[in-house]
Design an enzyme around this catalytic site. Structure first.
Site, PDB file in Angstrom:
ATOM      1  N   HIS A 106       6.238  14.792  -3.192  1.00  0.00           N
ATOM      2  CA  HIS A 106       7.424  14.029  -3.234  1.00  0.00           C
ATOM      3  C   HIS A 106       8.372  13.935  -4.207  1.00  0.00           C
ATOM      4  O   HIS A 106       7.544  12.930  -5.197  1.00  0.00           O
ATOM      5  CB  HIS A 106       7.154  12.754  -2.380  1.00  0.00           C
ATOM      6  CG  HIS A 106       6.777  13.008  -0.729  1.00  0.00           C
ATOM      7  ND1 HIS A 106       5.678  12.252  -0.282  1.00  0.00           N
ATOM      8  CD2 HIS A 106       6.955  13.989   0.215  1.00  0.00           C
ATOM      9  CE1 HIS A 106       5.403  12.967   1.026  1.00  0.00           C
ATOM     10  NE2 HIS A 106       6.443  13.575   1.242  1.00  0.00           N
ATOM     11  N   GLU A 108       8.104  10.165  -6.073  1.00  0.00           N
ATOM     12  CA  GLU A 108       6.941   9.852  -6.375  1.00  0.00           C
ATOM     13  C   GLU A 108       6.398  10.548  -7.755  1.00  0.00           C
ATOM     14  O   GLU A 108       5.380  10.791  -8.005  1.00  0.00           O
ATOM     15  CB  GLU A 108       5.916  10.089  -5.323  1.00  0.00           C
ATOM     16  CG  GLU A 108       6.287   9.392  -3.869  1.00  0.00           C
ATOM     17  CD  GLU A 108       5.257   9.920  -2.743  1.00  0.00           C
ATOM     18  OE1 GLU A 108       4.007  10.404  -2.939  1.00  0.00           O
ATOM     19  OE2 GLU A 108       5.928   9.391  -1.830  1.00  0.00           O
ATOM     20  N   HIS A 141      -0.218  10.702  -4.550  1.00  0.00           N
ATOM     21  CA  HIS A 141       1.209  10.255  -3.936  1.00  0.00           C
ATOM     22  C   HIS A 141       1.317   8.928  -4.225  1.00  0.00           C
ATOM     23  O   HIS A 141       0.435   8.336  -5.028  1.00  0.00           O
ATOM     24  CB  HIS A 141       1.291  10.537  -2.346  1.00  0.00           C
ATOM     25  CG  HIS A 141       1.264  11.762  -1.921  1.00  0.00           C
ATOM     26  ND1 HIS A 141       2.498  12.331  -1.246  1.00  0.00           N
ATOM     27  CD2 HIS A 141       0.451  12.821  -1.874  1.00  0.00           C
ATOM     28  CE1 HIS A 141       2.197  13.553  -1.201  1.00  0.00           C
ATOM     29  NE2 HIS A 141       1.139  13.961  -1.384  1.00  0.00           N
ATOM     30  N   GLU A 159      -2.826   7.437  -2.616  1.00  0.00           N
ATOM     31  CA  GLU A 159      -1.579   6.658  -2.752  1.00  0.00           C
ATOM     32  C   GLU A 159      -1.894   5.680  -3.597  1.00  0.00           C
ATOM     33  O   GLU A 159      -2.361   4.615  -3.846  1.00  0.00           O
ATOM     34  CB  GLU A 159      -1.348   5.985  -1.363  1.00  0.00           C
ATOM     35  CG  GLU A 159      -0.985   6.822  -0.184  1.00  0.00           C
ATOM     36  CD  GLU A 159       0.194   7.596  -0.025  1.00  0.00           C
ATOM     37  OE1 GLU A 159       1.062   7.271  -0.926  1.00  0.00           O
ATOM     38  OE2 GLU A 159       0.426   8.403   0.748  1.00  0.00           O
TER      39      GLU A 159
END
Length: 395
Positions: free
Chosen positions: A162, A165, A306, A365
């Site tokens: 992404h 990110e 991420h 994450e």
């Protein structure tokens, strides 16, 4: 650092002379036959640079070597035409310098240009790195895979699926540099010896899956059709901080044939700054390259980095192997992140990887807050993530 072979030299001798593991020297010189080096042949010594030194009054090779705590013969090796008994004041000689510092600074807006420069510098310093272009982005940027190690266990990390990110690429690259330093300097990271991992694990890294998107978020739209279309998709706004997709407005982590239809039915139906899964799976060159890489490499485990949430997603439809739980619990222990088995979201790289290969796959994450996470979180995120990097090697 390049040196020239002399009569009687061997890679084993260079390993002892420069205190660098023999495996790293062998793998830095794959075109050299260790059993029959040729006089005058160029050999690369990883983890070293050279500096020029101007001879001062009273200098000798022994004095220079002693002051720098390097071997006398290492100076002689780099200065074959210099007579050590007839040094002249003002004469320039070459000194070997072992690299003991990071060249990667992840704590900055980490775009594709910085990544490329860092990769080039690391490859120059550590030629045992294997670097391969696995594909190209929509705009033609190289998608590089870095491989380090000899082991049959292949562990894969990737970052920046992404666009906003991008801090994940910076975290990966900074740790990669730390790992290379530990290997060449025979050092530990958090008390763990790194050199055994070199023979046990092959580390595969794609540090930036979505370089066009990262550059869009950090630098604004490029000139030409791609930039114009991105601006249109972004409703004319010059603020691209919310952009997750690739340059064509396709969310690369919603592009995989793992319940893709379920996600497609509830996501945007046309190009968007985020969440548009494409008109069908695997339409984008970035996602195709990553799928082909997984098929080619047979990863023993895969970690996709991420942001944000400080959680680790590790399951998909009950297809994950039992050992995934053991691994993710260790990830949670060393990072403080919360393992989460299932989530109502599909078609990601982790989902597809588990579905296709029945091997442990993880979406990690990093950090907390609103993407893109601010750089004042970098040091904290980096320290939390070191344990995960290490655990992925030994678990």
């Amino acid at each position: 650092m390049d040196i020239k072979v002399r009569n009687g030299d061997s890679l084993w001798y260079y390993s002892n002379l420069f205190n660098v593991p023999l495996d790293l020297i062998v793998d830095s010189n794959l075109d050299a036959d260790p059993s029959s080096l040729q006089i005058g042949q160029t050999i690369r010594i990883p983890g070293y640079q050279t500096s020029r030194y101007q001879v001062q009054s009273g200098d000798t090779f022994w004095k220079i070597a002693s002051e720098r705590r390097i071997s006398l013969d290492s100076i002689a090796l780099l200065n074959p035409s210099v007579n050590p008994r007839k040094l002249q004041v003002g004469q320039t000689i070459v000194i070997p310098v072992q690299v003991t510092y990071r060249v990667v600074d992840g704590n900055r807006p980490y775009d594709f240009n910085i990544l490329t420069n860092d990769l080039n510098e690391l490859y120059e310093l550590y030629p045992f790195i294997r670097r391969q272009t696995i594909g190209n982005s929509v705009m033609g940027k190289d998608l590089d895979e870095i491989q380090i190690g000899r082991g049959g266990k292949i562990v894969h990390w990737n970052g920046s699926f992404h666009a906003n990110e991008w801090i994940t690429s910076a975290v990966i690259m900074q740790f990669l540099n730390e790992y290379l330093l530990a290997l060449t300097n025979k050092e530990t990271i958090r008390g763990l010896e790194m050199n055994p991992f070199y023979n046990q694990v092959t580390l595969s890294i794609v540090p930036m899956v979505n370089p066009d998107g990262v550059n869009l978020v950090l630098n604004g739209p490029p000139e030409g059709n791609f930039g114009e279309e991105a601006s249109r998709i972004n409703s004319g706004s010059t603020d691209f901080s919310g952009w997750k997709a690739n340059i064509r407005g396709v969310d690369l982590n919603n592009q995989y044939p793992a319940k893709w239809e379920v996600d497609a039915a509830r996501k945007p139906t046309e190009p968007s700054p985020r969440d548009f899964p494409g008109y069908q799976p695997l339409t984008e060159p970035e996602t195709v390259a990553m799928a082909e890489l997984a098929r080619d490499r047979n990863f023993e485990k895969m970690l996709a980095f991420h942001t944000q949430g400080e959680v680790i997603f590790w399951g998909y439809e009950g297809l994950e192997p039992p050992r995934s739980m053991t691994i993710v619990n260790e990830f949670g222990r060393v990072s403080g992140y919360e393992p989460i088995r299932y989530v109502d979201s599909f078609s990601g790289y982790k989902d597809w990887f588990i579905q296709e290969f029945r091997q442990p796959g993880f979406t990690v994450e990093l950090g907390e807050g609103v993407n893109p996470l601010p750089l004042d979180q970098f040091d904290e995120i980096y320290q939390e993530t070191i344990g995960i990097f290490l655990a992925s090697l030994y678990m």
